[in-house]
Design a protein around this motif. Structure first.
Motif, PDB file in Angstrom:
ATOM      1  N   GLY A   9       0.396 -14.851   9.337  1.00 52.55           N
ATOM      2  CA  GLY A   9       0.473 -13.333   8.521  1.00 52.55           C
ATOM      3  C   GLY A   9      -0.108 -12.162   8.340  1.00 52.55           C
ATOM      4  N   GLY A  10      -0.145 -11.372   7.473  1.00 51.65           N
ATOM      5  CA  GLY A  10      -1.554 -10.732   6.625  1.00 51.65           C
ATOM      6  C   GLY A  10      -1.115  -8.737   6.226  1.00 51.65           C
ATOM      7  N   GLU A  11      -1.411  -9.018   5.534  1.00 50.35           N
ATOM      8  CA  GLU A  11      -1.680  -6.812   5.294  1.00 50.35           C
ATOM      9  C   GLU A  11      -1.750  -6.160   6.956  1.00 50.35           C
ATOM     10  OE1 GLU A  11      -3.775  -4.906   2.153  1.00 50.35           O
ATOM     11  OE2 GLU A  11      -3.763  -7.469   0.926  1.00 50.35           O
ATOM     12  N   VAL A  12      -0.704  -5.487   6.892  1.00 50.64           N
ATOM     13  CA  VAL A  12      -0.410  -4.213   7.746  1.00 50.64           C
ATOM     14  C   VAL A  12      -0.308  -3.299   7.920  1.00 50.64           C
ATOM     15  CG1 VAL A  12       1.304  -3.959   9.950  1.00 50.64           C
ATOM     16  CG2 VAL A  12       0.928  -6.116   9.320  1.00 50.64           C
ATOM     17  N   SER A  13      -1.544  -2.168   8.194  1.00 52.43           N
ATOM     18  CA  SER A  13      -1.112  -0.747   7.523  1.00 52.43           C
ATOM     19  C   SER A  13      -0.446  -0.498   7.639  1.00 52.43           C
ATOM     20  CB  SER A  13      -2.957  -0.044   7.538  1.00 52.43           C
ATOM     21  OG  SER A  13      -2.648   0.312   9.363  1.00 52.43           O
TER      22      SER A  13
END
Length: 331
Positions: free
Chosen positions: A239-243
């Protein structure tokens, strides 16, 4: 006052942090790294990241310095004499706590920081800290007060699977068989949910938290997605940050979310996601509410509560009928 700062923390205030290594309900077949000791259960020696800890006799005064350990002790019938404060949430009144302690103000031994003098004053004979994020120097200080159980080297800090955590704590308390029974009961509830909802099988699920400028997407490398895979669903490996502009990249069979701002939910890109338009979006509340806390505790007590909240909403999201929209969790 002497205090030590914890390294991170699985609290409601850190839900947006990068995910830990995989720590779902699935676990290695090898079992916990323990020496069962003599036939009476004690002494027992447990291996962890900082060496070994031996518990000579059945503990009578247990202090839990991890952010969720109190649930594991309570699940095994042991009421701690001191607990770590769970930040941003009214933990004493959590609905899955045993009735005998619900609302009870058990002494706290710190929140972001551990208070060593407070711990010492409680005269513990066992300190449980698998989910405490302590470092070596803090472990050494705690070990001067009582046998201290830290996380093992098998998983990253804070990422020990709930069932392995239960087995390790159960062994330290001399209640390993009871711990296995508790684990089996929770696993049976997941199995029942999978049996009753075969539509969950192999559905691609995305679990997101609100974050500055977009969302944080939990992948299979974060223990907080484990309950979805334990229900038979599939999550992305990482996963991770998504704008906000790239939310369309997360359009899957099911979208599950916590703590989304109106800036996100009212945005054009969000409202036009196919998963949202077709009623396959389940909102599970805010970070200071019970579901988020149940996920943070990730314990044999909180996971059944999590299932009560999530399963009917996931069922509505996966029934193939756009008119059956999952009801938002009211908290």
């Amino acid at each position: 006052m002497i205090s030590r700062r914890a390294l991170g923390g699985s609290t409601l205030l850190t839900l947006l942090a990068a995910g830990c290594s995989r720590g779902s309900g699935s676990s290695p077949e090898s079992g916990p790294p323990v020496d069962p000791g003599r036939g009476d259960g004690f002494p027992v020696t447990l291996t962890h990241a900082f060496g070994t800890t031996t518990v000579e006799a059945a503990p009578q005064r247990v202090v839990t310095i991890g952010f969720n350990e109190q649930d594991f002790a309570l699940a095994l019938g042991v009421e701690p004499v001191g607990v770590r404060e769970f930040l941003g949430y009214d933990a004493p009144n959590r609905p899955w706590a045993p009735e005998a302690v619900r609302g009870k103000q058990i002494p706290t031994v710190g929140s972001n920081e551990l208070e060593l003098e407070t711990i010492a004053a409680l005269e513990p004979d066992l300190i449980l800290g698998i989910h405490s994020y302590i470092d070596r120097s803090t472990y050494d200080e705690l070990s001067k007060l009582a046998p201290t159980l830290a996380q093992t080297a098998d998983w990253a800090a804070g990422a020990t699977p709930w069932d392995q955590q239960a087995l390790q704590i159960g062994t330290a308390l001399g209640r390993a068989e009871q711990a296995q029974s508790v684990i089996d009961e929770v696993r049976a509830q997941f199995e029942q949910a999978r049996t009753e909802h075969p539509e969950f099988a192999d559905k691609q699920a995305v679990f997101v938290f609100g974050a500055s400028g977009g969302v944080y997407h939990l992948g299979g490398d974060d223990y907080r997605s484990g309950w979805l895979t334990d229900l038979g669903m599939v999550v992305d490996p990482t996963g991770g940050e998504v704008s906000l502009e790239k939310l369309a990249d997360l359009d899957r069979d099911v979208l599950v979310a916590e703590g989304l701002s109106t800036e996100i939910t009212e945005s054009e890109v969000f409202t036009h996601l196919k998963v949202v338009r077709e009623g396959r979006y389940a909102y599970l509340g805010e970070f200071d509410q019970d579901f988020a806390a149940a996920l943070g505790f990730n314990s044999p007590l909180s996971l059944p509560f999590l299932l009560e909240v999530a399963v009917p909403r996931l069922a509505a999201a996966t029934d193939g009928d756009p008119d059956t929209v999952p009801q938002p969790y009211p908290g």
